[in-house]
Structures are given as structure tokens and as C-alpha cells.
Enzyme design. Structure first.
Site, PDB file in Angstrom:
ATOM      1  N   GLU A 287      36.349  50.993  78.929  1.00  0.00           N
ATOM      2  CA  GLU A 287      35.539  49.776  79.112  1.00  0.00           C
ATOM      3  C   GLU A 287      36.426  48.616  78.689  1.00  0.00           C
ATOM      4  O   GLU A 287      36.854  48.554  77.540  1.00  0.00           O
ATOM      5  CB  GLU A 287      34.297  49.808  78.215  1.00  0.00           C
ATOM      6  CG  GLU A 287      33.543  51.126  78.187  1.00  0.00           C
ATOM      7  CD  GLU A 287      32.616  51.298  79.366  1.00  0.00           C
ATOM      8  OE1 GLU A 287      32.424  50.326  80.132  1.00  0.00           O
ATOM      9  OE2 GLU A 287      32.089  52.410  79.532  1.00  0.00           O
ATOM     10  N   CYS A 321      32.538  40.847  75.126  1.00  0.00           N
ATOM     11  CA  CYS A 321      33.050  41.121  76.468  1.00  0.00           C
ATOM     12  C   CYS A 321      32.109  40.508  77.502  1.00  0.00           C
ATOM     13  O   CYS A 321      32.525  40.164  78.600  1.00  0.00           O
ATOM     14  CB  CYS A 321      33.178  42.618  76.681  1.00  0.00           C
ATOM     15  SG  CYS A 321      31.652  43.486  76.365  1.00  0.00           S
TER      16      CYS A 321
HETATM   17  P1  NAD Z   1      42.267  45.862  71.926  1.00  0.00           P
HETATM   18  O1  NAD Z   1      42.535  46.394  73.277  1.00  0.00           O
HETATM   19  O2  NAD Z   1      43.282  44.991  71.309  1.00  0.00           O
HETATM   20  O3  NAD Z   1      42.072  47.086  70.908  1.00  0.00           O
HETATM   21  C1  NAD Z   1      41.095  48.083  71.130  1.00  0.00           C
HETATM   22  C2  NAD Z   1      41.487  49.325  70.352  1.00  0.00           C
HETATM   23  O4  NAD Z   1      42.667  49.897  70.925  1.00  0.00           O
HETATM   24  C3  NAD Z   1      41.819  49.044  68.885  1.00  0.00           C
HETATM   25  O5  NAD Z   1      41.304  50.088  68.097  1.00  0.00           O
HETATM   26  C4  NAD Z   1      43.326  49.072  68.899  1.00  0.00           C
HETATM   27  O6  NAD Z   1      43.888  49.370  67.649  1.00  0.00           O
HETATM   28  C5  NAD Z   1      43.605  50.169  69.900  1.00  0.00           C
HETATM   29  N1  NAD Z   1      44.954  50.202  70.478  1.00  0.00           N
HETATM   30  C6  NAD Z   1      45.821  49.174  70.669  1.00  0.00           C
HETATM   31  N2  NAD Z   1      46.969  49.623  71.237  1.00  0.00           N
HETATM   32  C7  NAD Z   1      46.814  50.955  71.422  1.00  0.00           C
HETATM   33  C8  NAD Z   1      47.645  51.973  71.972  1.00  0.00           C
HETATM   34  N3  NAD Z   1      48.845  51.721  72.473  1.00  0.00           N
HETATM   35  N4  NAD Z   1      47.161  53.238  71.998  1.00  0.00           N
HETATM   36  C9  NAD Z   1      45.935  53.523  71.511  1.00  0.00           C
HETATM   37  N5  NAD Z   1      45.116  52.595  70.988  1.00  0.00           N
HETATM   38  C10 NAD Z   1      45.548  51.329  70.930  1.00  0.00           C
HETATM   39  O7  NAD Z   1      40.849  45.144  71.982  1.00  0.00           O
HETATM   40  P2  NAD Z   1      40.086  44.364  70.816  1.00  0.00           P
HETATM   41  O8  NAD Z   1      40.784  43.089  70.542  1.00  0.00           O
HETATM   42  O9  NAD Z   1      39.822  45.275  69.675  1.00  0.00           O
HETATM   43  O10 NAD Z   1      38.679  44.075  71.516  1.00  0.00           O
HETATM   44  C11 NAD Z   1      38.454  43.006  72.377  1.00  0.00           C
HETATM   45  C12 NAD Z   1      38.512  43.455  73.818  1.00  0.00           C
HETATM   46  O11 NAD Z   1      37.575  44.475  74.056  1.00  0.00           O
HETATM   47  C13 NAD Z   1      38.166  42.356  74.809  1.00  0.00           C
HETATM   48  O12 NAD Z   1      39.038  42.430  75.891  1.00  0.00           O
HETATM   49  C14 NAD Z   1      36.744  42.718  75.242  1.00  0.00           C
HETATM   50  O13 NAD Z   1      36.372  42.215  76.507  1.00  0.00           O
HETATM   51  C15 NAD Z   1      36.809  44.188  75.224  1.00  0.00           C
HETATM   52  N6  NAD Z   1      35.471  44.765  75.125  1.00  0.00           N
HETATM   53  C16 NAD Z   1      34.922  45.356  76.226  1.00  0.00           C
HETATM   54  C17 NAD Z   1      33.647  45.888  76.172  1.00  0.00           C
HETATM   55  C18 NAD Z   1      32.998  46.538  77.364  1.00  0.00           C
HETATM   56  O14 NAD Z   1      31.948  47.153  77.204  1.00  0.00           O
HETATM   57  N7  NAD Z   1      33.546  46.438  78.554  1.00  0.00           N
HETATM   58  C19 NAD Z   1      32.931  45.807  74.982  1.00  0.00           C
HETATM   59  C20 NAD Z   1      33.525  45.206  73.875  1.00  0.00           C
HETATM   60  C21 NAD Z   1      34.798  44.698  73.956  1.00  0.00           C
END
Ligand code: NAD
Length: 516
Positions: A287, A321
Site C-alpha cells: 500500500e 496517505c
Molecule cells: P517509508 O516508505 O519511508 O517507510 C515505510 C516502512 O518501510 C518503514 O518501516 C521503513 O523503515 C521501511 N523501509 C524503508 N526502507 C526499507 C527497505 N529497503 N526494506 C525494507 N523496509 C524498508 O514510509 P513512511 O514515511 O513510514 O510512511 C509514509 C508513506 O506511507 C507515505 O507515502 C504514505 O502515503 C504511505 N502510506 C500509505 C497508506 C496506504 O494505505 N496506501 C497508508 C499510510 C501511509
């Protein structure tokens, strides 16, 4: 029998004095408990590591909430081993018994709802009501998925051929890596984890570093529910150290991710490679982000529209999001709408989320403050600034609430997910043009339309192509079941959370045919 139909957790009601009074008490309680070292939780045991990472209050970065232990390669290996052992038992536990653990965990979360909310107020700067709703959504996910597993767990006879009995059933896929964002730190984390668990898949849970202490709340809730050892493993860690390792590990069967497009795409690419010794394809649920628009038609109810656009754009500082980051206004109503929007934005109170008088608070972390700050500079270059609230506290991770107009549909401000309190205003001369602008990004998550024209609302139903569309309603605040949530295009792959197809992604169907 005996299980009542699903109902959403009741919303907070601040007119009830006990509910209002519970917050300062819970905040004080959490503050008193803060400051310690938070262990990992692997195979039913607390594990302390040398490497720790501090987590702080974004309204006051000097207030440390915890030092959180960090999983490295060795700890991920240990968690995968523990999960693998647990799987051999957990996969054969009946759907009813698995659902019961979720009901118990939901009860545990309900009992601690104010305390769980207080952690969010302090660790990510979420407002009282929004923190409470996040916890409520987490409870809803557990209650809903438990019932869904009971439904899907019933044996299903296929066809009517005489002399033959065909039985369709589902089996869990295996070990699930659950990787979550910080913005709905309880709800999204426990939603993904509980879906995996109730379908029979042990979980390795990696919270975001920005909300790692809230992530530990899951450990507390699942321990209180008595979940067997190894079924839930809490493994916060630096993604640069263990992110790829976890995703690429041959023993991982599925990755359940919510976060940014960039990380989601990387995970899909890494997970697609079959590693030596791996005998399965990994399933990825990802997501991802949004660039959501609300259209204001020329006959819109402006009292409603202004209020809802502001809540959708600036609720929790625009860090959803589903947040509205573009408002597309029909020409005839443009000046009137913009005038009222600007006035209302200049009236909002900004300050720590701890004080319920504040509408908007700090961003959740200094790195986000820097990133959104860069976008505010881009907004200055690309458009005309209508609102720039720089009357914000000097300490803490605040950025000015910003409204920018005169941006073109292909500008960066109109195309890139900013994830902060920055709203772009655009003008359209026809409703058709407004729809075209709204659909004209890589994302397809949420959207909204304010209009009194049945014809335009009908057109929007068909042609406003997003996962969740709201007619005469703001674009945020989806509820489990009622607004099953999720998008498509580069907003993600996977079927809607809190919806009837969600659990199917965590299982493989089998059919057994018996000649009788
Ligand atoms: P992010 O992508 O920076 O991080 C998400 C998670 O991924 C964190 O736990 C992070 O540590 C981990 N991560 C980062 N690099 C990784 C890698 N190489 N391998 C494995 N894991 C890794 O996102 P964020 O800043 O935590 O959240 C905000 C984002 O989430 C926004 O883009 C928002 O739109 C999205 N979001 C989407 C939904 C949805 O339902 N579509 C809901 C909430 C948030």
C-alpha cells in the site's frame, strides 16, 4: 454463534467529561513510564541488543521517550527461526481459536485505549481525537478480520456432482514480514499483523523508526492476549542494515508493506527474485502513496467544502496517505472559495498536539520537517503563496501551513506526494477538465467532490478513478468495513484493507476431491 456482528469502535466524545479527563491522565502516565530501553520480542522472549535508537517527542526533541533496541542480521535470523518453528503449530490451530486470540487482543487494546492514544500524542504528535481514532481503527481491524477468518474458515463444498465431494479450503502462506509506516502507527501495524496472524502466518514485524515505541504497543497487546511464542515477533531495526535482508530472505513467504512508493517498488523488485533454497514465490502487498484531489463544483456548499478540505489537507499535519493535497476549483466559484479557504487557514491554531486547543501540530520527525521544508521552497518557485503560517513554535518539528495557487497540473507541487501541510489550489473551467486534472497523476488513492449536481456526482462515480472516492465528504478518515481502503496505479498493489477480500491475500486455496 454468540459473536455479535461487526461494529466500528465508537468515536471519542469530548462532551463527556470522563473521556476528556482521561487524556491528560494517560499522557502523564505514559510520560512517567517513558525513558527506558525497549527490547525486541523474539520467540516469546525479550531480546536486548547493543545497538539502540532513541525515539523522541517531535514537539520537543529533547524529550526522549525510549531507546529502542535494533535488530541486525543475527536477530532477524533468530526471529525467522522462531517464526518457522511457530508456523508448524500455528498453521493447524483452528480458525476459531486463531480468531479468539484477536478478540482477546482487541479487548486488551480497548482496555488501554487512552494509554495507547497517549503514546501517539507524544511520539508522533497526533491530536487527541485522531490518536484515539487510530487506536479505534486498530481495534476494528482485529474485530473485523477475526470475523472474516470465521467466515473463510468454514469448509466450502464446490459443485453438485453425484458420487464426488469437492472441498475448498485455505491454508496460510508461511512467514510474513510486516513493514509499516509511522503515520497510523497502531492501526496500520496491527491491521497488517493481525490479518497475517489470524490466517495462520507468523509475523516478523518491523515498525518505522519514527514510531518504534508505539510499535512495541503491539507486543504488549499480543502478550496480554496470550498469543503463543514465535507467532508475533517485534523487530525494529535500521532498514539500511536489515531491510533488504528481511525482504530477500528465502524463508519469508510474504511481505505486507505500507509506506512510500519508492520503498514499496524496491520491495516488490527484491521480493520477485527467487533466492537459492527458496521454493515459493513471495507475495507482496504494498500500500503506497497518494496525491489526492478534491473537486469544488460551482454549486458546492462552501460551508461544508471549506471545512472538509481543511480537515482533509491539514488534519494530522497532512501526514495521511488519504490527505487532500490538491483542491481543484471551478472557475465561477474560485474567488469565493479561495477567499474563505484563506481566511479559515489563517485562523487555525498551531502548536503541540498535547494541547487539544491546537488544530495542527508538529511533523512527526526532524527528517520530515526538512523534506517538507524543501517542498515549501518549491511551492514558492512554482506558484503564488496564498497562506504561509510562519507563526509556529520555534522549537519542535513544525513547518508553516502552506496554501499555494497558480500551479500547473504538471508542476512538482501538483504531482509529487509531499506528506505535509501543503495544499495546492488549481482552477478548472469545466467539471470535465477538473476530473482530468484530478486523474492526471501516477497515484489513485482517494478523492473527493463537492457538488449539488446529480449529473456531476454520477460522472465522478464513473470517471474519478481512485480507490476511495468521497462525494460531499472529505477524503480522509476511512472506517473499517464501511470504507474498505486502498488504491491502485502507483498507490499500491493489494486489495482493500478492512474489506472482504483482504484476508484472501494471506492464504493459498486448496481443493480436495473425494470419489465417494
Ligand atoms: P517509508 O516508505 O519511508 O517507510 C515505510 C516502512 O518501510 C518503514 O518501516 C521503513 O523503515 C521501511 N523501509 C524503508 N526502507 C526499507 C527497505 N529497503 N526494506 C525494507 N523496509 C524498508 O514510509 P513512511 O514515511 O513510514 O510512511 C509514509 C508513506 O506511507 C507515505 O507515502 C504514505 O502515503 C504511505 N502510506 C500509505 C497508506 C496506504 O494505505 N496506501 C497508508 C499510510 C501511509
Amino acid at each position: 454463534g454468540g459473536i455479535p456482528p461487526f461494529r466500528n469502535d465508537p468515536m471519542i466524545d469530548f462532551t463527556i467529561p470522563e473521556q476528556r479527563a482521561a487524556f491528560p491522565r494517560a499522557i502523564a502516565e505514559v510520560r512517567a513510564a517513558a525513558g527506558g530501553t525497549v527490547p525486541l520480542f523474539i520467540g516469546g522472549k525479550e531480546v536486548f541488543t547493543q545497538d539502540t535508537m532513541p525515539t523522541t517527542n517531535p514537539a520537543d526533541p529533547d524529550e526522549k521517550l525510549a531507546d529502542v533496541c535494533q535488530a541486525g542480521i543475527a536477530e532477524i535470523d533468530a526471529a525467522i527461526e522462531a517464526a518457522g518453528r511457530a508456523f508448524l503449530i500455528w498453521r493447524d490451530v483452528s480458525p476459531e481459536d486463531r480468531a479468539n486470540y484477536l478478540f482477546k487482543a482487541a479487548d486488551a487494546a480497548r482496555r488501554s485505549a487512552y494509554r495507547l492514544s497517549a503514546w501517539q500524542i507524544l511520539e508522533v504528535g497526533k491530536q487527541w481525537d485522531q490518536a484515539y481514532h487510530d487506536v479505534g481503527e486498530g481495534i476494528d481491524f482485529m474485530e473485523y478480520y477475526a470475523r472474516e477468518m470465521l467466515r473463510l474458515g468454514r469448509p466450502r463444498r464446490m459443485g453438485r456432482a453425484p458420487g464426488e465431494h469437492n472441498h475448498l479450503f485455505y491454508q496460510p502462506k508461511g512467514i510474513a514480514a510486516v513493514i509499516s509506516p509511522w503515520n497510523f502507527p497502531f492501526a496500520i501495524s496491527i491491521g497488517m499483523a493481525s490479518a497475517a496472524i489470524v490466517t495462520g502466518n507468523p509475523v516478523i514485524y518491523k515498525p518505522s523508526g519514527i514510531a518504534a515505541r508505539i510499535g512495541y504497543n503491539l507486543t504488549e497487546v499480543f502478550r496480554e492476549a496470550g498469543l503463543p511464542d514465535g507467532v508475533f515477533n517485534y523487530c525494529p531495526g535500521r532498514s539500511s542494515v536489515m531491510g533488504d535482508y528481511l525482504v530477500e530472505h528465502p524463508a519469508i513467504n510474504m511481505i505486507c508493506f505500507t509506506g512510500s512508493m519508492e520503498v514499496g517498488l524496491r520491495i516488490q523488485e527484491k521480493a520477485a527474485v527467487v533466492q537459492p533454497g527458496q521454493h515459493h514465490c513471495k507475495r507482496v502487498i504494498a500500500e503506497m502513496g497518494g496525491k489526492n484531489a478534491i473537486i469544488i463544483d460551482d454549486d458546492a456548499d462552501l460551508d461544508e467544502a471549506v471545512l472538509q478540505v481543511i480537515y482533509s489537507a491539514f488534519g494530522f499535519q497532512g501526514q495521511k496517505c488519504s490527505a487532500c493535497s490538491r483542491v481543484i476549483v471551478l472557475d465561477p466559484i474560485y474567488d469565493r472559495f479561495v477567499k474563505r479557504l484563506v481566511e479559515a487557514c489563517n485562523d487555525l491554531k498551531i502548536g503541540p498536539a498535547e494541547d487539544p486547543a491546537n488544530y495542527m501540530g508538529p511533523l512527526a520527525d526532524a527528517s520530515l520537517q526538512k523534506n517538507v521544508g524543501r517542498y515549501i521552497e518549491i511551492a514558492r518557485e512554482e506558484g503564488t503563496i496564498l497562506v504561509s503560517r510562519d507563526d509556529i513554535p520555534a522549537r519542535g518539528c513544525y513547518v508553516p501551513l502552506t496554501v499555494v495557487a497558480d500551479i500547473t497540473p504538471d508542476s512538482r507541487i501538483a504531482q509529487e506526494e509531499i506528506f505535509g501541510p501543503v495544499l495546492g489550489v488549481m482552477r478548472a473551467s469545466t467539471f470535465e477538465e477538473a476530473l482530468e486534472i484530478a486523474n492526471g497523476t501516477r497515484f489513485a488513492l482517494t478523492g473527493g467532490v463537492f457538488s449539488r449536481s446529480p449529473e456531476h456526482l454520477e460522472k465522478a462515480r464513473k470517471e474519478f478513478r481512485v480507490g476511495n472516492l468521497y462525494l460531499n465528504k472529505g477524503s480522509t478518515g476511512a472506517l473499517v468495513e464501511r470504507q474498505a481502503f486502498g488504491g491502485f496505479k502507483l498507490s499500491g498493489v493489494g486489495s482493500k484493507t478492512g474489506g472482504p477480500d483482504y484476508l484472501l491475500q494471506f492464504m493459498d486455496p486448496r481443493v480436495v476431491t473425494e470419489n465417494t
